[in-house]
Design an enzyme around this catalytic site. Sequence first.
Site, short mmCIF file in Angstrom:
data_model
loop_
_atom_site.label_atom_id
_atom_site.label_comp_id
_atom_site.label_asym_id
_atom_site.label_seq_id
_atom_site.Cartn_x
_atom_site.Cartn_y
_atom_site.Cartn_z
N SER A 275 0.90 -1.20 0.16
CA SER A 275 -0.24 -0.12 -0.03
C SER A 275 0.86 1.18 -0.06
O SER A 275 2.02 1.05 0.34
CB SER A 275 -0.81 -0.09 1.17
OG SER A 275 -1.44 1.12 1.48
N ARG A 314 -21.93 -14.69 -45.79
CA ARG A 314 -20.79 -13.77 -45.14
C ARG A 314 -21.50 -12.68 -44.45
O ARG A 314 -22.31 -11.97 -45.29
CB ARG A 314 -19.50 -13.65 -45.91
CG ARG A 314 -18.70 -14.80 -45.98
CD ARG A 314 -17.23 -14.61 -46.36
NE ARG A 314 -17.20 -14.33 -47.83
CZ ARG A 314 -16.40 -13.24 -48.54
NH1 ARG A 314 -15.74 -12.59 -47.86
NH2 ARG A 314 -16.48 -13.02 -49.68
#
Length: 445
Positions: A275, A314
């Site tokens: 931290s 497609r």
Amino acid sequence: MTISPFDSALLGDLFSDPEIAALFDDKAQIASMLLVESALAAAEARAGVIPEQSAVRIAEVCRDFNPDPASLAAGTASAGVPVPALVKALKAEIGGEDARFAHFGATSQDVVDTALVLRLREAIGIIRRRIRKLAKSLGAHADAHRATVMIGRTRSQQAVPTTFGLKAAGWLAPLARIDRRIESLSSDLLRLSFGGAAGTLASIGAKAIDVESNLAEELDLPVADMPWHAQRDVLVDFASQLTALTGALGKMGQDLVLLAQSEIAEVQPGKGGGSSTMPHKSNPVQAEMLVTLARFNAGQLGVFSQSQLHDHERCGSSWLLEWLTLPQIIIAAGTALAQAVDMVPDLKINTNRMTENLELSRGAMLAEAATFALADHLGRDAADKLVKEAIAKSAANGSNLFDELPGLTDAPVDWAHVRSPANYVGQSDLFIDRVLGAAKRGFRE
């Protein structure tokens, strides 16, 4: 500046997987498409569709050609796919009469999809090797800690005793199943994509099937039953298995985050992150990453699944959606595995704390054991009523449940045996053996 943490210079060491990411960057995509173009020329020459010398020239150029991706950007934006720009540049590099035989009879999607499959083959190899490595580490924990008794928790509350070995086996078991499913789907996933303009191969004429067969041999890929331009189910299946994989790893990560809480402190996962203001903290960063990546892939899978909706033969929009999502799903799975492979061997198992925490309920976590022990003498309902009375007394007096029970009944129960958590872990040992056996068989095959 970056859009994605996966390729960020700042966040890359946290999120990225360089080994797998290298398979999906621009240069890797171009290299794999050139490999397909070279193999196509060789396949067509073998079938007598194009001159042999042209195939040799195309292969020579493809082997050494390394265009700058930025030089293809404008053409890609115009066509919606990089192949036309790449083929134009390739033909210019080949020159002369041979150039007209490059990309002969193929369509852009043949090249892009087959190039993707070639890279997926490598990615799957990496992923499955990592799964095996992680499975080995988890198996070692399961075996070593089969007698390490700890609190079993259901719905975040203390339930009944379990063992850390069984918990580790629970993290291992899905990996063997997922690896097996990935192996099974690979035969359908890793196939040649070759259909021409609308999936008929009409452009190559009578020798189309010969070319298809030759191309499959050149790339060491099986032939599909038919061109799969608009059939994306197996890609979705693959993405689903990767999401299941990150989910399994995320479940393990979430367990480890909870076990690492200061008030529990039964396991310390990974090296721990610091931290900026609290020197005492050791944050479970790697375990947290597993949770994050599991949630990310769960969300991405919903988006990716929509790419299965192709129009007719497609569809550009669905195809492009794959490009946005599939690489990130794969990299997230690879990153999660890499984090887990690095973290799991070095888990710090605090067996003393596990023992201490077993005493927190003052015997209440063995209320079920006490009930069943008494039921043999009093019947189930009477036993349940008596144990509840003992729990109330224990809570009022701050005493242990098993110090109250003998004063409420003269039933000939071996309370010393019943009050030991190690005597109420059921079939944990057998279940661990089953999981280890299944993993050994699965990963050996």
